[in-house]
Design a protein around this motif. Structure first.
Motif, mmCIF file in Angstrom:
data_model
loop_
_atom_site.group_PDB
_atom_site.id
_atom_site.type_symbol
_atom_site.label_atom_id
_atom_site.label_comp_id
_atom_site.label_asym_id
_atom_site.label_seq_id
_atom_site.Cartn_x
_atom_site.Cartn_y
_atom_site.Cartn_z
ATOM 1 N N ASN A 269 4.100 2.756 -12.214
ATOM 2 C CA ASN A 269 5.352 2.528 -12.934
ATOM 3 C C ASN A 269 5.398 1.043 -13.251
ATOM 4 O O ASN A 269 5.472 0.211 -12.347
ATOM 5 C CB ASN A 269 6.538 2.949 -12.057
ATOM 6 C CG ASN A 269 7.866 2.725 -12.730
ATOM 7 O OD1 ASN A 269 8.181 1.619 -13.150
ATOM 8 N ND2 ASN A 269 8.661 3.768 -12.817
ATOM 9 N N ILE A 270 5.334 0.701 -14.531
ATOM 10 C CA ILE A 270 5.138 -0.698 -14.912
ATOM 11 C C ILE A 270 6.266 -1.595 -14.422
ATOM 12 O O ILE A 270 6.034 -2.735 -14.016
ATOM 13 C CB ILE A 270 4.968 -0.823 -16.449
ATOM 14 C CG1 ILE A 270 4.601 -2.265 -16.809
ATOM 15 C CG2 ILE A 270 6.209 -0.358 -17.176
ATOM 16 C CD1 ILE A 270 4.182 -2.430 -18.237
ATOM 17 N N ILE A 271 7.510 -1.108 -14.418
ATOM 18 C CA ILE A 271 8.633 -1.928 -13.973
ATOM 19 C C ILE A 271 8.526 -2.198 -12.475
ATOM 20 O O ILE A 271 8.634 -3.346 -12.016
ATOM 21 C CB ILE A 271 9.966 -1.246 -14.307
ATOM 22 C CG1 ILE A 271 10.126 -1.133 -15.822
ATOM 23 C CG2 ILE A 271 11.136 -2.025 -13.708
ATOM 24 C CD1 ILE A 271 11.393 -0.414 -16.257
ATOM 25 N N LEU A 272 8.275 -1.133 -11.697
ATOM 26 C CA LEU A 272 8.187 -1.278 -10.243
ATOM 27 C C LEU A 272 6.998 -2.147 -9.850
ATOM 28 O O LEU A 272 7.115 -3.033 -9.002
ATOM 29 C CB LEU A 272 8.081 0.105 -9.601
ATOM 30 C CG LEU A 272 7.987 0.138 -8.072
ATOM 31 C CD1 LEU A 272 9.213 -0.514 -7.456
ATOM 32 C CD2 LEU A 272 7.829 1.565 -7.573
ATOM 33 N N VAL A 273 5.845 -1.901 -10.471
ATOM 34 C CA VAL A 273 4.647 -2.665 -10.128
ATOM 35 C C VAL A 273 4.795 -4.124 -10.544
ATOM 36 O O VAL A 273 4.329 -5.034 -9.849
ATOM 37 C CB VAL A 273 3.403 -2.031 -10.783
ATOM 38 C CG1 VAL A 273 2.170 -2.899 -10.542
ATOM 39 C CG2 VAL A 273 3.162 -0.632 -10.230
ATOM 40 N N SER A 274 5.465 -4.376 -11.675
ATOM 41 C CA SER A 274 5.691 -5.756 -12.119
ATOM 42 C C SER A 274 6.574 -6.507 -11.124
ATOM 43 O O SER A 274 6.300 -7.667 -10.775
ATOM 44 C CB SER A 274 6.335 -5.768 -13.505
ATOM 45 O OG SER A 274 5.477 -5.203 -14.472
ATOM 46 N N LEU A 275 7.627 -5.853 -10.658
ATOM 47 C CA LEU A 275 8.498 -6.481 -9.653
ATOM 48 C C LEU A 275 7.735 -6.725 -8.355
ATOM 49 O O LEU A 275 7.903 -7.768 -7.705
ATOM 50 C CB LEU A 275 9.722 -5.593 -9.397
ATOM 51 C CG LEU A 275 10.725 -5.479 -10.551
ATOM 52 C CD1 LEU A 275 11.803 -4.450 -10.218
ATOM 53 C CD2 LEU A 275 11.353 -6.831 -10.842
ATOM 54 N N LEU A 276 6.898 -5.760 -7.994
ATOM 55 C CA LEU A 276 6.082 -5.910 -6.789
ATOM 56 C C LEU A 276 5.117 -7.082 -6.947
ATOM 57 O O LEU A 276 4.931 -7.882 -6.022
ATOM 58 C CB LEU A 276 5.310 -4.610 -6.534
ATOM 59 C CG LEU A 276 4.467 -4.529 -5.262
ATOM 60 C CD1 LEU A 276 5.355 -4.645 -4.028
ATOM 61 C CD2 LEU A 276 3.686 -3.221 -5.234
ATOM 62 N N GLY A 277 4.516 -7.203 -8.131
ATOM 63 C CA GLY A 277 3.601 -8.300 -8.392
ATOM 64 C C GLY A 277 4.288 -9.653 -8.330
ATOM 65 O O GLY A 277 3.738 -10.614 -7.789
ATOM 66 N N LEU B 195 0.831 -1.207 0.000
ATOM 67 C CA LEU B 195 0.000 0.000 0.000
ATOM 68 C C LEU B 195 0.863 1.253 0.000
ATOM 69 O O LEU B 195 0.608 2.208 -0.746
ATOM 70 C CB LEU B 195 -0.929 0.003 1.215
ATOM 71 C CG LEU B 195 -1.712 1.294 1.465
ATOM 72 C CD1 LEU B 195 -2.679 1.569 0.324
ATOM 73 C CD2 LEU B 195 -2.462 1.218 2.800
ATOM 74 N N VAL B 196 1.899 1.265 0.833
ATOM 75 C CA VAL B 196 2.792 2.427 0.910
ATOM 76 C C VAL B 196 3.469 2.663 -0.439
ATOM 77 O O VAL B 196 3.523 3.790 -0.937
ATOM 78 C CB VAL B 196 3.854 2.221 2.015
ATOM 79 C CG1 VAL B 196 4.877 3.351 1.996
ATOM 80 C CG2 VAL B 196 3.187 2.132 3.381
ATOM 81 N N ILE B 197 3.978 1.600 -1.054
ATOM 82 C CA ILE B 197 4.670 1.727 -2.338
ATOM 83 C C ILE B 197 3.717 2.224 -3.422
ATOM 84 O O ILE B 197 4.054 3.147 -4.184
ATOM 85 C CB ILE B 197 5.290 0.375 -2.748
ATOM 86 C CG1 ILE B 197 6.419 0.004 -1.789
ATOM 87 C CG2 ILE B 197 5.811 0.425 -4.187
ATOM 88 C CD1 ILE B 197 6.939 -1.404 -1.974
#
Length: 210
Positions: A35-43, A25-27
């Protein structure tokens, strides 16, 4: 001291999924539209965590429409842009994974996550109010409050949902005899959320709130 640290560490390990979802949630608050790269890594990280979870009890009345919505969004993105990368669908698919992790939590853990989410929303509200006051005093101008989300309308609906979550927390604790220290704090945070919401001047959020 050693025993106390060990107890806290064991408590953290016991509720590590709650902490991971709260950090998610914080991120996502900072990422904003995505940000597709950050969200993809998070996923990917959340998927890895999900593989070690016990079976989740899925509400198909929520899960199936959520999946269909993402499939239609993929189709729409492909028809419009010729790929599935552009647009919001590439970053919003992470919510399917988040939902599956949420329903794998116990009732007590979901309530704890809800409380932590309200606390984070209050931090966002305080930071936004501070920014508004600073701009008004130092620069003698104040725009609609966007805060960490950098968008008044996005912040507005974020605060509306947080306010409803806060009311739910307070109502649940009022039905119980023993109120935790964390829940005792939440009752004092409502004005902060409402003041920050008012400073967004987001009419859509006020309509949704009504």
């Amino acid at each position: 001291m050693k025993s106390n640290f060990k107890d806290q560490f064991n408590h953290f390990i016991e509720h590590y999924l709650v902490i991971c979802l709260w950090l998610t949630l914080v991120i996502l608050t900072y990422v904003g539209a995505g940000n597709i790269i950050l969200v993809s890594l998070l996923g990917l990280m959340l998927c890895a965590i999900g593989f070690v979870q016990p079976n989740a009890t899925v509400d198909y009345w929520l899960f199936v429409p959520l999946v269909l919505y993402n499939l239609l969004s993929l189709l729409s993105s492909y028809v419009t842009y010729g790929n599935i990368i552009d647009g919001y669908v590439a970053v919003q698919m992470v919510y399917v994974v988040i939902y599956l992790l949420l329903v794998s939590l116990s009732s007590k853990e979901r309530f704890l996550l809800q409380q932590l989410a309200v606390l984070w929303a209050s931090v966002v509200a305080v930071a936004g109010i501070g920014q508004f006051v600073y701009d008004a005093i130092v620069w003698e101008q104040a725009k609609r409050l966007g805060g960490f989300l950098s968008n008044p309308n996005a912040l507005g609906i974020f605060l509306v949902i947080s306010w409803l979550a806060l009311l739910s927390c307070v109502e649940r604790e009022s039905d119980q005899q023993n109120v935790s220290r964390l829940s005792g704090i939440l009752g004092y945070l409502e004005p902060l959320l409402l003041v920050a919401l008012a400073l967004t001047l987001s009419m859509g959020s006020f309509i949704a709130m009504a």
